[in-house]
Motif scaffolding. Structure first.
Motif, PDB file in Angstrom:
ATOM      1  N   ALA A   1       0.717  -1.184  -0.291  1.00 54.38           N
ATOM      2  CA  ALA A   1       0.046   0.032  -0.041  1.00 54.38           C
ATOM      3  C   ALA A   1       0.794   1.311   0.079  1.00 54.38           C
ATOM      4  CB  ALA A   1      -0.857  -0.144   1.268  1.00 54.38           C
ATOM      5  N   SER A   2       1.821   1.250   0.850  1.00 56.39           N
ATOM      6  CA  SER A   2       2.712   2.398   0.798  1.00 56.39           C
ATOM      7  C   SER A   2       3.803   2.572  -0.599  1.00 56.39           C
ATOM      8  CB  SER A   2       3.698   2.465   1.928  1.00 56.39           C
ATOM      9  OG  SER A   2       4.361   1.317   2.128  1.00 56.39           O
ATOM     10  N   LEU A   3       3.946   1.285  -1.039  1.00 54.87           N
ATOM     11  CA  LEU A   3       4.758   1.568  -2.270  1.00 54.87           C
ATOM     12  C   LEU A   3       3.847   2.095  -3.469  1.00 54.87           C
ATOM     13  CD1 LEU A   3       6.782  -1.873  -2.365  1.00 54.87           C
ATOM     14  CD2 LEU A   3       7.719   0.696  -2.290  1.00 54.87           C
ATOM     15  N   ALA A   4       2.736   1.784  -3.431  1.00 51.20           N
ATOM     16  CA  ALA A   4       1.859   2.319  -4.654  1.00 51.20           C
ATOM     17  C   ALA A   4       2.097   3.758  -5.051  1.00 51.20           C
ATOM     18  CB  ALA A   4       0.432   1.891  -4.340  1.00 51.20           C
ATOM     19  N   PRO A   5       1.831   4.737  -3.922  1.00 49.73           N
ATOM     20  CA  PRO A   5       2.061   6.229  -4.250  1.00 49.73           C
ATOM     21  C   PRO A   5       3.401   6.411  -4.960  1.00 49.73           C
ATOM     22  CG  PRO A   5       1.091   5.927  -2.171  1.00 49.73           C
ATOM     23  CD  PRO A   5       1.679   4.659  -2.504  1.00 49.73           C
ATOM     24  N   VAL A   6       4.457   5.628  -4.667  1.00 53.52           N
ATOM     25  CA  VAL A   6       5.890   6.080  -5.049  1.00 53.52           C
ATOM     26  C   VAL A   6       6.280   5.230  -5.937  1.00 53.52           C
ATOM     27  CG1 VAL A   6       6.415   7.346  -2.845  1.00 53.52           C
ATOM     28  CG2 VAL A   6       6.958   5.093  -3.086  1.00 53.52           C
ATOM     29  N   SER A   7       5.419   4.332  -6.758  1.00 53.63           N
ATOM     30  CA  SER A   7       5.945   3.279  -7.591  1.00 53.63           C
ATOM     31  C   SER A   7       6.735   4.032  -8.915  1.00 53.63           C
ATOM     32  CB  SER A   7       4.430   2.486  -8.105  1.00 53.63           C
ATOM     33  OG  SER A   7       3.789   3.194  -8.838  1.00 53.63           O
ATOM     34  N   ALA A   8       6.434   4.971  -9.113  1.00 55.92           N
ATOM     35  CA  ALA A   8       7.288   5.619 -10.388  1.00 55.92           C
ATOM     36  C   ALA A   8       8.793   6.031  -9.871  1.00 55.92           C
ATOM     37  CB  ALA A   8       6.563   6.747 -10.781  1.00 55.92           C
ATOM     38  N   LEU A   9       9.299   5.802  -8.561  1.00 56.33           N
ATOM     39  CA  LEU A   9      10.414   6.290  -8.405  1.00 56.33           C
ATOM     40  C   LEU A   9      11.175   5.191  -7.783  1.00 56.33           C
ATOM     41  CD1 LEU A   9       9.453   9.372  -5.858  1.00 56.33           C
ATOM     42  CD2 LEU A   9      10.109   9.431  -8.376  1.00 56.33           C
ATOM     43  N   PRO A  10      12.481   5.119  -7.716  1.00 55.66           N
ATOM     44  CA  PRO A  10      13.342   4.149  -6.896  1.00 55.66           C
ATOM     45  C   PRO A  10      13.146   4.506  -5.734  1.00 55.66           C
ATOM     46  CG  PRO A  10      14.805   6.063  -7.766  1.00 55.66           C
ATOM     47  CD  PRO A  10      13.496   6.422  -8.416  1.00 55.66           C
ATOM     48  N   VAL A  11      13.053   3.079  -4.816  1.00 51.97           N
ATOM     49  CA  VAL A  11      12.732   3.069  -3.403  1.00 51.97           C
ATOM     50  C   VAL A  11      13.799   2.419  -2.723  1.00 51.97           C
ATOM     51  CG1 VAL A  11      11.062   2.717  -1.612  1.00 51.97           C
ATOM     52  CG2 VAL A  11      10.336   3.336  -3.942  1.00 51.97           C
ATOM     53  N   THR A  12      14.434   2.855  -1.612  1.00 55.37           N
ATOM     54  CA  THR A  12      15.355   2.131  -0.830  1.00 55.37           C
ATOM     55  C   THR A  12      14.895   1.728   0.699  1.00 55.37           C
ATOM     56  OG1 THR A  12      16.388   4.152   0.006  1.00 55.37           O
ATOM     57  CG2 THR A  12      17.327   3.370  -1.951  1.00 55.37           C
ATOM     58  N   LEU A  13      15.478   0.882   1.279  1.00 56.74           N
ATOM     59  CA  LEU A  13      15.412   0.613   2.725  1.00 56.74           C
ATOM     60  C   LEU A  13      16.568  -0.133   3.141  1.00 56.74           C
ATOM     61  CD1 LEU A  13      14.404  -2.572   2.769  1.00 56.74           C
ATOM     62  CD2 LEU A  13      12.201  -1.674   1.805  1.00 56.74           C
ATOM     63  N   THR A  14      16.477  -0.073   4.422  1.00 56.11           N
ATOM     64  CA  THR A  14      17.526  -1.191   5.233  1.00 56.11           C
ATOM     65  C   THR A  14      16.816  -2.306   5.814  1.00 56.11           C
ATOM     66  OG1 THR A  14      18.644   0.959   5.622  1.00 56.11           O
ATOM     67  CG2 THR A  14      19.348  -1.037   6.669  1.00 56.11           C
ATOM     68  N   ALA A  15      17.177  -3.337   5.374  1.00 58.25           N
ATOM     69  CA  ALA A  15      16.472  -4.712   5.840  1.00 58.25           C
ATOM     70  C   ALA A  15      17.300  -5.480   6.752  1.00 58.25           C
ATOM     71  CB  ALA A  15      16.115  -5.383   4.521  1.00 58.25           C
ATOM     72  N   SER A  16      16.355  -5.917   7.681  1.00 59.19           N
ATOM     73  CA  SER A  16      17.043  -7.070   8.745  1.00 59.19           C
ATOM     74  C   SER A  16      16.912  -8.400   8.118  1.00 59.19           C
ATOM     75  CB  SER A  16      15.984  -7.020  10.046  1.00 59.19           C
ATOM     76  OG  SER A  16      14.751  -7.575   9.669  1.00 59.19           O
ATOM     77  N   ARG A  17      17.669  -9.261   8.716  1.00 58.64           N
ATOM     78  CA  ARG A  17      17.564 -10.779   8.035  1.00 58.64           C
ATOM     79  C   ARG A  17      16.150 -11.267   8.045  1.00 58.64           C
ATOM     80  NH1 ARG A  17      17.197 -15.333  10.581  1.00 58.64           N
ATOM     81  NH2 ARG A  17      17.355 -14.356  12.672  1.00 58.64           N
ATOM     82  N   LEU A  18      15.447 -10.894   8.809  1.00 59.71           N
ATOM     83  CA  LEU A  18      13.878 -11.459   8.852  1.00 59.71           C
ATOM     84  C   LEU A  18      12.884 -10.834   7.829  1.00 59.71           C
ATOM     85  CD1 LEU A  18      13.163 -12.497  12.475  1.00 59.71           C
ATOM     86  CD2 LEU A  18      13.876 -13.976  10.867  1.00 59.71           C
ATOM     87  N   GLY A  19      13.247  -9.504   7.616  1.00 53.48           N
ATOM     88  CA  GLY A  19      12.729  -8.899   6.711  1.00 53.48           C
ATOM     89  C   GLY A  19      13.177  -8.964   5.176  1.00 53.48           C
ATOM     90  N   ARG A  20      14.332  -9.206   4.919  1.00 56.06           N
ATOM     91  CA  ARG A  20      14.828  -9.354   3.577  1.00 56.06           C
ATOM     92  C   ARG A  20      14.085 -10.309   2.706  1.00 56.06           C
ATOM     93  NH1 ARG A  20      21.233 -10.185   2.040  1.00 56.06           N
ATOM     94  NH2 ARG A  20      20.757 -10.258  -0.127  1.00 56.06           N
ATOM     95  N   PRO A  21      13.723 -11.530   3.031  1.00 54.56           N
ATOM     96  CA  PRO A  21      12.826 -12.157   2.055  1.00 54.56           C
ATOM     97  C   PRO A  21      11.578 -11.558   1.713  1.00 54.56           C
ATOM     98  CG  PRO A  21      13.398 -13.481   3.885  1.00 54.56           C
ATOM     99  CD  PRO A  21      13.860 -12.153   4.125  1.00 54.56           C
ATOM    100  N   LEU A  22      10.699 -10.988   2.507  1.00 56.23           N
ATOM    101  CA  LEU A  22       9.568 -10.256   2.037  1.00 56.23           C
ATOM    102  C   LEU A  22       9.839  -9.154   1.300  1.00 56.23           C
ATOM    103  CD1 LEU A  22       6.678  -9.263   2.096  1.00 56.23           C
ATOM    104  CD2 LEU A  22       7.433  -7.678   4.204  1.00 56.23           C
ATOM    105  N   TYR A  23      10.986  -8.267   1.271  1.00 60.53           N
ATOM    106  CA  TYR A  23      11.315  -7.261   0.294  1.00 60.53           C
ATOM    107  C   TYR A  23      11.855  -7.794  -0.901  1.00 60.53           C
ATOM    108  CZ  TYR A  23      11.227  -4.972   5.028  1.00 60.53           C
ATOM    109  OH  TYR A  23      10.994  -4.614   6.085  1.00 60.53           O
ATOM    110  N   GLU A  24      12.537  -8.959  -0.894  1.00 57.92           N
ATOM    111  CA  GLU A  24      13.026  -9.371  -2.049  1.00 57.92           C
ATOM    112  C   GLU A  24      11.513  -9.815  -2.957  1.00 57.92           C
ATOM    113  OE1 GLU A  24      17.397 -11.161  -1.105  1.00 57.92           O
ATOM    114  OE2 GLU A  24      15.863 -12.442  -0.918  1.00 57.92           O
ATOM    115  N   SER A  25      10.890 -10.532  -2.280  1.00 60.06           N
ATOM    116  CA  SER A  25       9.788 -10.953  -2.946  1.00 60.06           C
ATOM    117  C   SER A  25       8.781  -9.776  -3.764  1.00 60.06           C
ATOM    118  CB  SER A  25       8.657 -11.676  -2.149  1.00 60.06           C
ATOM    119  OG  SER A  25       7.825 -10.829  -1.229  1.00 60.06           O
ATOM    120  N   ILE A  26       8.932  -8.583  -3.297  1.00 59.27           N
ATOM    121  CA  ILE A  26       8.206  -7.557  -4.008  1.00 59.27           C
ATOM    122  C   ILE A  26       9.046  -6.740  -4.549  1.00 59.27           C
ATOM    123  CG2 ILE A  26       6.444  -7.498  -2.181  1.00 59.27           C
ATOM    124  CD1 ILE A  26       7.592  -5.173  -0.556  1.00 59.27           C
TER     125      ILE A  26
END
Length: 282
Positions: A243-268
Motif C-alpha cells: 500500500a505504501s509503495l503504490a504512491p511512489v511506484s514511479a520512483l526508485p525506493v530504498t530501505l535497510t532490511a533486517s535478516r528476517l525482513g529481507r525475504p519479504l522485500y525481495e519478494s516485492i
C-alpha cells in the motif's frame, strides 16, 4: 530508521516479517528502471540514496519535535531528549577527522540513547563502545505494485496518527517511548509535511501495523514498518509495504532490511545493493 536493532521480524530498522525503516519524500522527476539499478555511482547508488533520504526524514522529525538538528558535510545529527536520544546519519563514506571528532563529542554528551546509521560501512566508531551490526541497503526500481490483501489507509487524522504511533512503538519494542505519550514519536504536525506519508493497516477493523515513507530528491524510502507481536503472521507487513509503495511506484525506493525482513522485500522487487552498519548505545 528508530530502533534499528536486529530484534523483531523485519526491517531495519524491524518488527514484522515485512518491517523496514523507511520514509517517503517529495514529488520529483521519474527515474527509469535502468537508472534506478545504477547503484555504482557515488550520487545515484543505493547507499547514497538511503543516506540522503534518512537525513531528510530525521531532519524533519527533529524539527517537528523541537530537537536540535546539526548539518555537516559528512553527517546529520538530531539531538533529542533522554527518551528520543541522539541520531546520527552519515552522509559520506569519508568523514574528515574533525567531523569524526565532532560526532564523537556530540554522542558522548547525549542525554539519551545514541544511534548511528552508516549506509557506507566506512566509518569506525568502536571508540564509542557501542554495539554494532550490519544490514543490507535494498533498492526497488520503479514499477507496478500489486494491490494489498488487507485494509491499509493513509494516515490523515490525529486518532489514526496515534494508532500508527502505537503500532510502531509496540512493533519495534521501543521501551524508551514507554509509558506512551501521544505525539512524542510522530508529532501531529508531521502530517502537514510535504513528502512524508504514514500508513495504517487494520485487521478485522483494529489497528495492526504501520509504516512511514519519505520522498525526497526524486527517490523514496521506507521507515518504521512495524507490526505488534500479536498481529504477526497475518500478512500485515506485506500489505503495509504494498500500500505504501503504490504512491511512489514511479520512483526508485530504498530501505535497510533486517535478516528476517529481507525475504519479504525481495519478494516485492527489492535487491540488496550495499551493506550498512548500525551503531547503538542500547
Amino acid at each position: 530508521m528508530a530502533d534499528p536493532s536486529p530484534r523483531g521480524d523485519t526491517e531495519a530498522r524491524t518488527a514484522t516479517g515485512a518491517e523496514a525503516r523507511t520514509a517517503t519524500g517529495a514529488e520529483a522527476r521519474t527515474a527509469t528502471g535502468a537508472d534506478a539499478r545504477t547503484a555504482a555511482g557515488p550520487e545515484t547508488g543505493a547507499a547514497k540514496r538511503q543516506a540522503r533520504n534518512s537525513a531528510a526524514f530525521w531532519a524533519v522529525v527533529g524539527r517537528h519535535r523541537g530537537h536540535e538538528v546539526i548539518h555537516r558535510r559528512g553527517f546529520l545529527a538530531v539531538l533529542g531528549d533522554e527518551r528520543a536520544g541522539a541520531r546520527f546519519l552519515l552522509q559520506e563514506p569519508d568523514l574528515a577527522a574533525e567531523e569524526t571528532a565532532e560526532l564523537t563529542e556530540l554522542a558522548r554528551r547525549s542525554v539519551g540513547p545514541v544511534d548511528v546509521e552508516d549506509p557506507f560501512t566506512s566509518t569506525d566508531l568502536t571508540h564509542l563502545g557501542m554495539r554494532h551490526w550490519q544490514m543490507p541497503v535494498m533498492l526497488r526500481p520503479p514499477g507496478p505494485v500489486p494491490e494489498p490483501a488487507l485494509e491499509v489507509t493513509p494516515v490523515r487524522s490525529a486518532p489514526d496518527l496515534q494508532a500508527a504511533e502505537r503500532m510502531v512503538i509496540a512493533g519495534f519494542g521501543l521501551k524508551r517511548f514507554e509509558p506512551y505519550r501521544p505525539g512524542e514519536k510522530f508529532p501531529p504536525t508531521l502530517l502537514e509535511e510535504p513528502g512524508v506519508a504514514l500508513f495504517l493497516a487494520r485487521l478485522d477493523g483494529e489497528p495492526a501495523g504501520a509504516c512511514v515513507t519519505v520522498t525526497d530528491n526524486g527517490a523514496a524510502s521506507h521507515y518504521w514498518v512495524g507490526t505488534p507481536p500479536e498481529h504477526r503472521s497475518h500478512g500485515i507487513g506485506r500489505a503495509v509495504m504494498l500500500a505504501s509503495l503504490a504512491p511512489v511506484s514511479a520512483l526508485p525506493v530504498t530501505l535497510t532490511a533486517s535478516r528476517l525482513g529481507r525475504p519479504l522485500y525481495e519478494s516485492i522487487g527489492f535487491t540488496a545493493e550495499a551493506m550498512a552498519t548500525w551503531w547503538s548505545s542500547q
